[in-house]
Design an enzyme around this catalytic site. Sequence first.
Site, PDB file in Angstrom:
ATOM      1  N   HIS A  23       9.765   9.791   3.587  1.00  0.00           N
ATOM      2  CA  HIS A  23      10.890   9.281   2.786  1.00  0.00           C
ATOM      3  C   HIS A  23      12.180   9.457   3.586  1.00  0.00           C
ATOM      4  CE1 HIS A  23       8.773   9.684  -1.391  1.00  0.00           C
ATOM      5  NE2 HIS A  23       8.599   8.491  -0.881  1.00  0.00           N
ATOM      6  N   HIS A  79       0.289  -0.109  -5.090  1.00  0.00           N
ATOM      7  CA  HIS A  79       1.669   0.381  -5.047  1.00  0.00           C
ATOM      8  C   HIS A  79       2.391  -0.344  -3.918  1.00  0.00           C
ATOM      9  CE1 HIS A  79       5.017   3.051  -5.206  1.00  0.00           C
ATOM     10  NE2 HIS A  79       4.587   4.000  -4.393  1.00  0.00           N
ATOM     11  N   GLU A  81       5.221   0.552  -2.360  1.00  0.00           N
ATOM     12  CA  GLU A  81       6.029   1.314  -1.402  1.00  0.00           C
ATOM     13  C   GLU A  81       5.473   1.103   0.009  1.00  0.00           C
ATOM     14  OE1 GLU A  81       6.637   5.386  -2.608  1.00  0.00           O
ATOM     15  OE2 GLU A  81       8.342   5.639  -1.245  1.00  0.00           O
ATOM     16  N   ASP A  83       4.747   2.737   2.564  1.00  0.00           N
ATOM     17  CA  ASP A  83       3.716   3.555   3.203  1.00  0.00           C
ATOM     18  C   ASP A  83       2.311   3.049   2.855  1.00  0.00           C
ATOM     19  OD1 ASP A  83       4.486   4.479   0.661  1.00  0.00           O
ATOM     20  OD2 ASP A  83       3.695   6.484   1.012  1.00  0.00           O
ATOM     21  N   HIS A 145       4.528   6.862  -9.244  1.00  0.00           N
ATOM     22  CA  HIS A 145       5.908   7.277  -9.409  1.00  0.00           C
ATOM     23  C   HIS A 145       6.906   6.132  -9.319  1.00  0.00           C
ATOM     24  CE1 HIS A 145       7.010   7.538  -4.891  1.00  0.00           C
ATOM     25  NE2 HIS A 145       5.894   6.867  -4.989  1.00  0.00           N
ATOM     26  N   ASP A 164      -0.679   7.258  -5.116  1.00  0.00           N
ATOM     27  CA  ASP A 164       0.093   8.460  -4.764  1.00  0.00           C
ATOM     28  C   ASP A 164      -0.290   9.685  -5.605  1.00  0.00           C
ATOM     29  OD1 ASP A 164       1.644   7.658  -2.577  1.00  0.00           O
ATOM     30  OD2 ASP A 164       3.135   6.706  -3.859  1.00  0.00           O
ATOM     31  N   TYR A 192       3.836  18.575  -3.052  1.00  0.00           N
ATOM     32  CA  TYR A 192       3.881  17.137  -3.346  1.00  0.00           C
ATOM     33  C   TYR A 192       4.232  16.924  -4.829  1.00  0.00           C
ATOM     34  CZ  TYR A 192       1.814  12.362  -3.059  1.00  0.00           C
ATOM     35  OH  TYR A 192       1.571  11.019  -3.074  1.00  0.00           O
ATOM     36  N   HIS A 225      -2.757   9.496  -0.007  1.00  0.00           N
ATOM     37  CA  HIS A 225      -2.375  10.423   1.072  1.00  0.00           C
ATOM     38  C   HIS A 225      -3.305  11.625   1.043  1.00  0.00           C
ATOM     39  CE1 HIS A 225       1.505   8.453   1.723  1.00  0.00           C
ATOM     40  NE2 HIS A 225       1.720   8.511   0.421  1.00  0.00           N
TER      41      HIS A 225
HETATM   42 FE   LIG Z   1       4.917   6.018  -3.330  1.00  0.00          FE
HETATM   43 FE   LIG Z   2       2.758   7.144  -0.836  1.00  0.00          FE
END
Ligand SMILES: [Fe+2]
Ligand SMILES: [Fe+2]
Length: 395
Positions: A23, A79, A81, A83, A145, A164, A192, A225
């Site tokens: 992040h 998701h 995001e 990553d 999230h 996530d 986390y 992850h």
């Molecule tokens: Fe995420």
């Molecule tokens: Fe992630």
Amino acid sequence: MKFEIAPNVDWVGKIDWELRKFHGEEYSTHRGTSYNSYLIRDEKIALIDTVWTPFAKAFVDNLAKEIDFNKIDYVIANHAEMDHSGALPELMRHIPDKPVYCTANGVKSLRGHYHKDWNFQVVKTGDKLSLGRKDLVFVEAMMLHWPDSMMTYLTGDAILFSNDAFGQHIASEHMFNDLVVQSELFEEATKYYANILTPFSPLVTKKINEVIALNLPVNAICPSHGVVWRDNPLQIAQKYLQWAADYQENQITIIYDTMWDGTRMLAENIAKGIKQTDDKVTVKLYNISRSDINDVVTEIFKSKAILLGSPTINKGILNALAALIEMVSGLKFKNKKAAAFGCYGWSGESVKLLNDQLAKAGFEVIGDGLKTMWQPGDEELARALLFGKEFAGKT
Ligand SMILES: [Fe+2]
Ligand SMILES: [Fe+2]
Ligand SMILES: Cc1cc2nc3c(=O)[nH]c(=O)nc-3n(C[C@H](O)[C@H](O)[C@H](O)COP(=O)(O)O)c2cc1C
């Protein structure tokens, strides 16, 4: 690189051994991380998530060794995001017309990131996608999230691809929960949760209970992850329920910064006072400007109470504490007590400022705090000891 999760279910992601900040610079990843992507081969073939943008080409090259892209029937984007979606543009260049399954919010955020009109197929909780012998079942996880987050469940093999949720930033050659050092695994999973999921705790409880009520078998939880939970996979869901219930241990954490050591002397004497009153409580001290902020946040997460100390500087507080309070305010910790302390020379604003910010961040502030002028002498150190004793008595 790939490894098998179940017959015809393979991990095809990327292990990022080098990553030390995630992040941007917000989250320290001492143990690296992994971006987990999964390839499911049934009569139809589905790919769940991809990897972070810098690894897009490596990911696609690696995937090409596993499968002819034209044989992929469904791309699932749990998701948006970067990553996890970062390699989508590179992949979709090869298969521009293949359907991309995501939530309605997923369409917005994927478009918002990549400005591409892929063949989006919007799914909702309970929607099924047949792969032939097995099905994919989608579960929206709004704000766990991000607004677009969802999970995907594979029937037959009984695998929950949780994205996530349930992740940990760990790079490991052993990508299963039973093969890694347990203390490291839970340290990273706790960090986390504390640093990413705490603000959403009420939703965590609701979502996990909703999934449990479906009474589905779960042989494995595959997060996006870190390691796959295959040994007693629901243990991490149980942990999340505990963590979401305003978790705390019998710990008091003292966090301070100092220019000339006076505030550190107060901190150490407060700690002594706490221990004299309660020899069972764990007391930890951190100089925030010399500590990893995310590790300190994790200690706050575990604490029943915290003490923040700063001398007054230019009518304010030292900047490392200001950064910590900014981070902690957003995390919305509940059911924790707090107090402030610090040295000053003339105007002495720091303690009141810390107290006000602690209250705003949702802590129950005990008393007006401890303020001492210039370097602490015997009298001030005795006051700090007493302050620690009183604080321990009230927490
Ligand atoms: Fe995420
Ligand atoms: Fe992630
Ligand atoms: C750059 C600087 C700015 C300061 N500004 C203030 C101030 O605005 N108000 C005040 O009461 N004390 C101020 N002080 C005095 C410190 O608060 C005082 O020296 C205190 O004892 C330092 O505590 P420490 O040993 O924990 O660093 C300032 C000191 C420095 C070095």
